[in-house]
Enzyme design. Structure first.
Site, PDB file in Angstrom:
ATOM      1  N   MET A  77       0.811  -1.018  -0.116  1.00  0.00           N
ATOM      2  CA  MET A  77      -0.002   0.047   0.007  1.00  0.00           C
ATOM      3  C   MET A  77       0.951   1.379  -0.129  1.00  0.00           C
ATOM      4  SD  MET A  77      -2.952  -1.512   2.350  1.00  0.00           S
ATOM      5  CE  MET A  77      -2.196  -1.049   3.920  1.00  0.00           C
ATOM      6  N   GLY A  81       2.438   1.071   3.920  1.00  0.00           N
ATOM      7  CA  GLY A  81       2.845  -0.089   4.352  1.00  0.00           C
ATOM      8  C   GLY A  81       2.173  -1.498   3.902  1.00  0.00           C
ATOM      9  N   GLY A 107       8.771  -2.761  -5.033  1.00  0.00           N
ATOM     10  CA  GLY A 107       7.759  -3.930  -5.002  1.00  0.00           C
ATOM     11  C   GLY A 107       8.571  -5.113  -5.101  1.00  0.00           C
ATOM     12  N   ASP A 108       9.816  -5.268  -6.031  1.00  0.00           N
ATOM     13  CA  ASP A 108      10.470  -6.554  -6.184  1.00  0.00           C
ATOM     14  C   ASP A 108      11.387  -6.603  -5.037  1.00  0.00           C
ATOM     15  OD1 ASP A 108       9.768  -6.726  -8.843  1.00  0.00           O
ATOM     16  OD2 ASP A 108      11.219  -5.549  -9.625  1.00  0.00           O
TER      17      ASP A 108
END
Length: 162
Positions: A77, A81, A107-108
């Site tokens: 998010m 978090g 994200g990775d």
């Protein structure tokens, strides 16, 4: 881990097929149709961001992924978090402050933290704390694909898991 956009001509349930055939824990990080199909493969973790989840499952959200076969769901998010639904319970990882920088690759990095937790058997609260800290440290790094170790060390102990 399987992630990203599928090449043209690859069936949209390809990640579900890979997860189903896998003999090791699988994390799926996808958007659109591949995300909608992912739970059929019973992946260990499905990791959409909040926008991807809202597009794929406007009704039901993370619970819809669990109901369709995902072992756990971790929703990133951004600065708010992580939200996770796991066999150990439902958790929120709350960031202590906003980290400025380049979100490319965050994200990775987050998924790498989840994978490390699977590999070393960390309990979910610590797995989420590490994943969130790695994502933040990736945002702070000036080059995508790197992470700022000082940011990781500073933010990791401050992330609240509830």
């Amino acid at each position: 881990m399987v992630s990203g956009s599928l090449p043209r001509g690859v069936p949209s349930d390809f990640y579900a097929t890979l997860a189903d055939l896998s003999e090791v824990p699988t994390i799926v990080d996808a958007d659109g149709e591949p995300l909608r199909h992912a739970p059929k493969g019973r992946p260990t973790i499905v990791k959409p961001n909040k926008d991807e989840l809202a597009r794929a499952f406007p009704e039901g959200g993370a619970q819809a992924l669990i109901a369709r076969g995902a072992g756990s769901v971790v929703v990133s998010m951004g600065e708010d978090g992580l939200h996770a639904i796991t066999p150990e319970g439902t958790f929120r990882a709350r960031m202590p402050y906003r980290v400025e920088g380049n979100p490319t690759g965050a994200g990775d990095a987050l998924v790498a933290g989840l994978a490390l937790g699977l590999a070393d058997g960390s309990p979910w609260p610590e797995r989420l704390r590490r994943a969130a800290a790695l994502g933040a440290a990736a945002v702070a790094a000036p080059v995508a694909g790197e992470f700022d170790r000082d940011v990781f060390d500073a933010i990791h102990p401050q992330i609240v898991i509830a």
